[in-house]
Design a protein around this motif. Structure first.
Motif, PDB file in Angstrom:
ATOM      1  N   TRP A  30      39.065  46.026  34.987  1.00 55.03           N
ATOM      2  CA  TRP A  30      40.385  46.639  34.746  1.00 55.03           C
ATOM      3  C   TRP A  30      40.931  47.262  36.023  1.00 55.03           C
ATOM      4  N   TRP A  34      44.358  46.417  37.965  1.00 53.09           N
ATOM      5  CA  TRP A  34      45.379  47.468  38.104  1.00 53.09           C
ATOM      6  C   TRP A  34      45.798  47.639  39.561  1.00 53.09           C
ATOM      7  N   ASN A  38      49.831  46.616  40.775  1.00 52.47           N
ATOM      8  CA  ASN A  38      50.804  47.642  41.136  1.00 52.47           C
ATOM      9  C   ASN A  38      51.241  47.510  42.585  1.00 52.47           C
TER      10      ASN A  38
END
Length: 321
Positions: A30, A34, A38
């Motif tokens: 994860w 992430w 971003n």
């Protein structure tokens, strides 16, 4: 996709032993996704993850980087990109109809009767008679070939990549098949290459009920020093760490020591075990905290309420100077 869901969808095959993805590994998948997802114009995301042990942590973070990259890929026009390349640069291409593979140097572009053409001096081909031939490709027929700046994978490697691509499609549901064959790498892992390769040697992954796929194939790995197809590049701290990457994963204290030289990476994920989180690292993290713009960040996705026990994470959003 939160860590809990990843643990339900992904299983690990270690030799002959199959087990569900551990919570700590799901958290790293994860986190890698992430950090890759971003991307903010004018800013860099710097994340520190401190663990009891970082063995395999970079591999799972790299998996997350790959998953995120496959889901956000947008196809771009190839002709304008190649039209802007300097003369003399080497390219590789495959004829979609025959499957014939070539390598050559761009020697010119020309226009004739309103049509644009690219001219390539063939330097690599299966048939010796093709070497030295000047090949001309009309812009209108450019999509009849797969052009890349990196050397395409071998037939055997291509088959393993196809399997990885199918598994990613199963996992994320909206991946673009052409992403797998595009030149762009999703990330760079700076680590002890030998130790990294040894750690994943006998590991495979299963997505839902898919056949097992070797982790090295799933990561689409390639050395950063080589001009070869790869979606995730890897090199040691004193190796080749140049390149334009959405994410650089610095695996360990030695890798972190080169952080100032990873200039082209948009975001950086630093993975350390507790013994490596020394005063110097803490001071750097503290200085990032003083200039962080995190209070104004609008991060996409949902951040888990908690990560696996033992993982400490700090994230800073700073101006990209």
């Amino acid at each position: 996709m939160l860590p809990a869901e990843l643990s339900l969808r992904i299983s690990i095959l270690d030799g002959c032993e199959k087990r569900v993805l551990p919570d700590w590994a799901a958290s790293l998948v994860w986190l890698g996704a992430w950090c890759r997802s971003n991307q903010m114009a004018g800013h860099r995301l710097i994340v520190f993850a401190v663990l009891p042990s970082r063995e395999l942590a970079a591999a799972f973070a790299g998996l997350g980087c790959i998953v995120a990259g496959s889901s956000v890929y947008e196809e771009k026009l190839s002709w304008p990109k190649f039209r802007s390349l300097p003369l003399g640069i080497g390219v590789f291409f495959i004829n979609n109809s025959s499957g014939a593979r070539y390598g050559g140097d761009i020697i010119g572009f020309r226009e004739e009767n309103g049509e644009e053409f690219i001219e390539i001096n063939i330097t690599k081909a299966a048939k010796r008679s093709s070497l030295g031939v000047i090949m001309t490709v009309n812009k209108r027929h450019f999509d009849d070939y797969q052009f890349t700046e990196n050397k395409p994978p071998s037939a055997a490697k291509a088959q393993s990549l196809d399997a990885a691509g199918n598994a990613l499609e199963t996992l994320v549901g909206n991946s673009n098949y052409k992403w797998l064959w595009s030149d762009t790498a999703e990330g760079l892992i700076v680590t002890s290459v030998t130790s990294f390769e040894n750690s994943i040697e006998n590991l495979s992954l299963l997505i839902d009920s898919s056949p097992p796929i070797a982790v090295s194939n799933f990561l689409c790995l390639g050395r950063n020093k080589d001009q070869a197809h790869a979606k995730l590049r890897i090199d040691h701290p004193r190796g080749s760490i140049n390149g334009d990457f959405p994410l650089a994963i610095l695996d360990g204290g030695k890798a972190f020591s080169v952080h100032e030289h990873v200039n082209a990476a948009r975001n950086i994920l630093v993975i350390l075990d507790r013994s490596e989180y020394v005063a110097e690292v803490h001071d750097i993290a503290k200085s990032l905290g003083s200039i962080s713009q995190g209070h104004g960040a609008n991060f996409t996705g949902v951040i888990p309420d908690a990560f696996a026990a033992g993982i400490e994470i700090a994230a800073y959003l700073i101006d990209d100077l």
